[in-house]
Design a protein around this motif. Structure first.
Motif, PDB file in Angstrom:
ATOM      1  N   MET A  73       0.844  -1.198   0.000  1.00  0.00           N
ATOM      2  CA  MET A  73       0.000   0.000   0.000  1.00  0.00           C
ATOM      3  C   MET A  73       0.877   1.245   0.000  1.00  0.00           C
ATOM      4  O   MET A  73       1.884   1.301   0.705  1.00  0.00           O
ATOM      5  N   ASN A  74       0.519   2.243  -0.804  1.00  0.00           N
ATOM      6  CA  ASN A  74       1.317   3.456  -0.924  1.00  0.00           C
ATOM      7  C   ASN A  74       1.134   4.356   0.302  1.00  0.00           C
ATOM      8  O   ASN A  74       0.017   4.628   0.725  1.00  0.00           O
ATOM      9  N   LYS A  75       2.267   4.802   0.858  1.00  0.00           N
ATOM     10  CA  LYS A  75       2.242   5.659   2.038  1.00  0.00           C
ATOM     11  C   LYS A  75       2.240   7.128   1.594  1.00  0.00           C
ATOM     12  O   LYS A  75       3.163   7.574   0.896  1.00  0.00           O
ATOM     13  N   ILE A  76       1.212   7.857   2.011  1.00  0.00           N
ATOM     14  CA  ILE A  76       1.096   9.267   1.650  1.00  0.00           C
ATOM     15  C   ILE A  76       1.086  10.097   2.925  1.00  0.00           C
ATOM     16  O   ILE A  76       0.292   9.850   3.837  1.00  0.00           O
ATOM     17  N   GLU A  77       1.971  11.077   3.003  1.00  0.00           N
ATOM     18  CA  GLU A  77       1.980  12.020   4.135  1.00  0.00           C
ATOM     19  C   GLU A  77       1.565  13.396   3.625  1.00  0.00           C
ATOM     20  O   GLU A  77       2.084  13.875   2.603  1.00  0.00           O
ATOM     21  N   ILE A  78       0.639  14.013   4.339  1.00  0.00           N
ATOM     22  CA  ILE A  78       0.179  15.361   3.986  1.00  0.00           C
ATOM     23  C   ILE A  78       0.282  16.233   5.238  1.00  0.00           C
ATOM     24  O   ILE A  78      -0.290  15.905   6.279  1.00  0.00           O
ATOM     25  N   ILE A  79       1.033  17.305   5.150  1.00  0.00           N
ATOM     26  CA  ILE A  79       1.140  18.273   6.250  1.00  0.00           C
ATOM     27  C   ILE A  79       0.584  19.590   5.731  1.00  0.00           C
ATOM     28  O   ILE A  79       1.169  20.216   4.837  1.00  0.00           O
ATOM     29  N   HIS A  80      -0.558  19.984   6.270  1.00  0.00           N
ATOM     30  CA  HIS A  80      -1.235  21.184   5.756  1.00  0.00           C
ATOM     31  C   HIS A  80      -1.283  22.261   6.826  1.00  0.00           C
ATOM     32  O   HIS A  80      -1.794  22.047   7.928  1.00  0.00           O
ATOM     33  N   PHE A 101      -4.077   3.412  -0.796  1.00  0.00           N
ATOM     34  CA  PHE A 101      -3.298   4.485  -0.161  1.00  0.00           C
ATOM     35  C   PHE A 101      -3.507   4.485   1.352  1.00  0.00           C
ATOM     36  O   PHE A 101      -4.625   4.363   1.844  1.00  0.00           O
ATOM     37  N   ASP A 102      -2.399   4.641   2.056  1.00  0.00           N
ATOM     38  CA  ASP A 102      -2.418   4.808   3.510  1.00  0.00           C
ATOM     39  C   ASP A 102      -1.969   6.247   3.776  1.00  0.00           C
ATOM     40  O   ASP A 102      -0.801   6.579   3.593  1.00  0.00           O
ATOM     41  N   VAL A 103      -2.916   7.085   4.192  1.00  0.00           N
ATOM     42  CA  VAL A 103      -2.665   8.523   4.284  1.00  0.00           C
ATOM     43  C   VAL A 103      -2.531   8.948   5.745  1.00  0.00           C
ATOM     44  O   VAL A 103      -3.376   8.624   6.582  1.00  0.00           O
ATOM     45  N   THR A 104      -1.458   9.688   6.041  1.00  0.00           N
ATOM     46  CA  THR A 104      -1.299  10.324   7.353  1.00  0.00           C
ATOM     47  C   THR A 104      -1.423  11.831   7.148  1.00  0.00           C
ATOM     48  O   THR A 104      -0.641  12.426   6.395  1.00  0.00           O
ATOM     49  N   PHE A 105      -2.389  12.398   7.806  1.00  0.00           N
ATOM     50  CA  PHE A 105      -2.636  13.837   7.643  1.00  0.00           C
ATOM     51  C   PHE A 105      -2.266  14.577   8.924  1.00  0.00           C
ATOM     52  O   PHE A 105      -2.719  14.224  10.015  1.00  0.00           O
ATOM     53  N   THR A 106      -1.450  15.626   8.780  1.00  0.00           N
ATOM     54  CA  THR A 106      -1.087  16.501   9.899  1.00  0.00           C
ATOM     55  C   THR A 106      -1.727  17.866   9.651  1.00  0.00           C
ATOM     56  O   THR A 106      -1.462  18.504   8.629  1.00  0.00           O
ATOM     57  N   GLY A 107      -2.589  18.290  10.580  1.00  0.00           N
ATOM     58  CA  GLY A 107      -3.281  19.558  10.403  1.00  0.00           C
ATOM     59  C   GLY A 107      -4.377  19.727  11.439  1.00  0.00           C
ATOM     60  O   GLY A 107      -4.462  18.978  12.413  1.00  0.00           O
ATOM     61  N   VAL A 108      -5.240  20.729  11.228  1.00  0.00           N
ATOM     62  CA  VAL A 108      -6.337  20.981  12.163  1.00  0.00           C
ATOM     63  C   VAL A 108      -7.473  19.996  11.885  1.00  0.00           C
ATOM     64  O   VAL A 108      -7.575  19.418  10.793  1.00  0.00           O
TER      65      VAL A 108
END
Length: 751
Positions: free
Chosen positions: A1-8, A59-66
């Motif tokens: 599974m594709n690892k996706i990191e998003i920092i918004h 997709f395995d998504v890690t989201f950093t944000g509010v």
């Protein structure tokens, strides 16, 4: 599974993407989203990821944000999973907007206490305006609806008190603005304001009867009310301002109609709109024009343009599933109706405002009819599971959690209104707070920049005596050049004589608006190329007249928005002209590379020109406003087609030649719109000229004195060693404090 990191980071609008530990390549779609607000691209995110990974949908998504942004990502993942993808989303929480605003407020209070730094805030008009906006608690929600939607009942339900007149007619003739004040539990205060904002009447404990009387007074422009809005909890940095607007087709006041349309069209402030529809009476002609305007506005932006319109489907209590009136089927019809008016995927909230009103209204105040209505609705909503409105609402987990924390009765929750109130809080957290945090940060940053330039200029005086003598000589040259005029007279004369061209963006928008009129008229003309029975002709003419009125008012609002935009762009261009002038003034010095001289140049560029037109200035000088008033008086002649004398009747009056009818009135229609177009351009040109004149006035009256004051101060410090040493010590201390302060300020926006 594709690892996706998003920092918004929603405060500086910056996003970092990592796909399997690597940033996306330049030119990739994800890279283009880096400086866009999340709501612009989130709905397209997983399709773009699938393209990036050659069709892979895992997709395995890690989201950093509010939290509010994470919920949008989670919602997009839900849609993707429903479409056959396999998406997991996890969240790393960061400080909320309210926490950050609290920190910035603390820093601002600290800065205001500093004996020297506070000057940089108090003397900077732009910084003061930004602070005022960032810490102004008021948040606008406009309630918009056409006749018989139950709009006043909805607002009374939110107030927990019958204050606004409610009847099955167009009761709202004026604008009523209600400001939440939780400290006022037992009463509402109110003022009746006239066209110039003057107080015509006031009440310390206003009643529904008084509001009704004021509402029908011809000289009432606005009813300003303050009291506790029961359904909304006032917070430290936000209080709700709920505005009850007249319907856009309310014939009692053309200006009020246009104001209501302006709330919908306002894509700059993006206020929240509660659009109330009558579930039992869809498809009125009044709705057609207003919904078309909403659809057009929603198409202009991303997710925020959709989120700011909440469609409240009222009067769900008139349906009974036992009689085959399933709420789910009703809402399907509503979606189809909105879709037919160009509104795709709307956020729909079915409610019974009347049930919520009667629950919140003290039972000893119920009339006999209200007691019967309440019992009937309470039985229906309690006994029939399908009448729980909450199950049909697209609410987030955060909203659901907030509702649970309020411990409301199941009957009140089932009415649907508390969820609408919770969504207002959601919108504030998602859009309003991040904007205010950034405004406050920018205001403090501006003051810091000015302070650093000021201290840096003094610190540059720490030179040997030979260098200081050289600097003193250069300062003398600068002052002499300025006193001789440095071509200032010619420069000012040139600016005043030639003025400025309108900014290209403004000119392009003017051309675009001018070009939009003819196609609209021609499209209407096509429907008039035939004959028709008199009754059909009258209906067609009435609809055409209404459409033309609506388009005319819509165009006025477009021009007023363009006026505001043009003021901003022209002010920016004049500021650039000023900076170029300062650069030219220093170009003749022999040692421009001396740090002190560069510091002087920066100091002069930092001086605020304060060119922005204030609200009073605009009211006094704006041309379209007076022209529009004249146009309103002429408006009824070209467009009052429903009067019998304007209908061409042939023979026995059974038929009307619509083609001839249109031909005779086309000139009148075109004249009305052409007059508006010319008046609008005149207004925008006039506003541009006024800003230019202010610039020239500043150069004539203020620039020289400020410039000489700065040079004299520096020459004094150069000449007096003790004064210079004292100034250097103070500047270093202030510089160190500012740098530490800026570091703490930067942390308030960090993710």
């Amino acid at each position: 599974m594709n690892k996706i990191e998003i920092i918004h980071n929603p405060f500086i609008v910056d996003t970092q993407f990592l796909a399997n530990g690597q940033p996306p390549a330049e030119g990739c779609k994800l890279s283009s989203y880096k400086e866009m607000r999340l709501q612009v691209w989130v709905e397209k995110l997983f399709d773009e990821l699938s393209v990036l990974f050659n069709g892979d949908k895992r997709f395995d998504v890690t989201f950093t944000g509010v939290e509010s942004d994470f919920l949008d990502v989670a919602a997009a993942a839900e849609v993707a999973n429903a479409g056959g993808m396999q998406v997991n989303v996890s969240w790393k929480e960061i400080d909320s907007s309210e926490v950050r605003l609290e920190k910035i407020r603390g820093l601002m209070d600290e800065a205001a206490e500093h004996p020297e730094f506070k000057l940089f805030i108090s003397e900077n008009e732009e910084a003061k305006r930004s602070f005022d906006e960032a810490f102004n608690k008021d948040f606008d929600v406009y309630v918009v609806a056409t006749m018989s939607s139950g709009k006043s009942t909805l607002i009374n339900a939110m107030l927990g008190r019958d204050l606004l007149p409610a009847a099955n007619e167009a009761t709202t003739a004026t604008i009523a603005r209600i400001t939440d004040n939780d400290s006022m539990k037992q009463r509402f205060t109110a003022q009746r304001l006239g066209a110039r904002g003057q107080v015509l009447a006031s009440s310390e404990n206003v009643t529904a009867e008084t509001i009704k009387d004021w509402n029908t007074s011809a000289d009432t422009k606005l009813i300003d009310i303050q009291g506790n809005i029961e359904g909304i909890e006032e917070r430290a940095y936000v209080r709700l301002v709920l505005t009850d607007t007249p319907g856009p087709n309310n014939s009692q006041d053309e200006e009020h109609q246009r104001t209501t349309m302006g709330f919908v069209q306002d894509s700059r402030r993006n206020p929240l709109i509660l659009y109330v529809l009558n579930a039992s009476q869809l498809g009125t002609n009044d709705d057609k024009h207003l919904l078309g305007l909403v659809a057009e506005t929603m198409r202009k932006g991303g997710k925020q343009s959709k989120d700011r319109f909440i469609f409240v489907i009222n009067k769900m209590d008139v349906f009974d599933p036992e009689n085959g009136e399933d709420p789910a089927s009703v809402l399907t019809r509503v979606r189809q109706y909105l879709s037919s008016n160009g509104i795709q995927n709307p956020t729909i909230y079915p409610i019974s405002a009347n049930l919520a009103r009667l629950i919140r209204k003290p039972s000893d105040g119920h009339t006999r009819k209200e007691r019967n209505d309440y019992k009937s609705m309470a039985d229906l909503f309690s006994e029939e599971p399908r009448m729980d409105m909450l199950q049909y609402m697209p609410i987030t987990s955060r909203v659901r959690r907030n509702l649970e924390e309020k411990n409301l009765s199941s009957l009140l929750l089932g009415s649907g209104l508390p969820a609408v109130e919770a969504m207002i809080d959601e919108y504030i957290d998602k859009y309003n707070f991040p904007h205010r945090v950034k405004r406050a940060y920018d205001a403090l940053t501006k003051a810091i920049e000015v302070g650093l330039n000021e201290t840096g200029l003094i610190e540059q005086l720490d030179q040997d005596e030979a260098t200081l003598r050289r600097v003193e000589g250069e300062i003398a040259v600068l002052k002499a050049r300025q006193e001789k005029g440095f071509e200032t007279d010619a420069y000012r004369d040139k600016v005043q004589a030639e003025g400025m061209a309108l900014p290209p963006l403004v000119e392009a928008r003017l051309v675009e608006l001018e070009a939009s009129v003819a196609p609209m008229i021609r499209a209407m003309e096509r429907g008039f190329q035939r004959t028709a029975l008199v009754t059909e002709a009258e209906a067609m003419v009435g609809n055409a007249e209404e459409t033309l009125r609506f388009e005319y008012k819509k165009l006025i609002n477009e021009y007023e928005a363009l006026f505001a935009s043009s003021q901003h762009l022209i002010g920016e261009e004049l500021q650039k002209n000023y900076a170029r002038y300062i650069q030219a003034l220093f170009a003749g010095t022999q040692d421009l590379n001396l740090p002190v001289l560069e510091g002087i140049r920066k100091k002069m560029v930092d001086i605020s020109l304060n060119l922005t037109l204030q609200r009073d200035d605009i009211k006094e000088r704006r041309v379209v406003k007076s022209q529009r008033e004249e146009s309103d008086s002429r408006w009824y002649n070209p467009f009052s087609w429903t009067r019998k004398k304007t209908v061409n009747v042939y023979g026995d009056e059974e038929y009307v030649d619509l083609g001839e009818f249109w031909k005779e009135r086309l000139t009148q229609i075109e004249t009305a719109f052409t007059g508006l177009i010319r008046a609008a351009r005149t207004e925008i040109e006039s506003g541009k000229d006024k800003l230019t004149n202010r610039f020239v006035e500043y150069m004539n009256n203020e620039f020289e004195s400020k410039f000489n004051e700065l040079l004299d101060s520096l020459r004094g410090k150069i000449g007096e060693r003790k004064e210079r040493e004292l100034a250097l010590e103070e500047a270093r201390l202030l510089h160190d404090w500012i740098r530490s302060f800026k570091s703490r300020l930067d942390q308030t926006l960090a993710v």
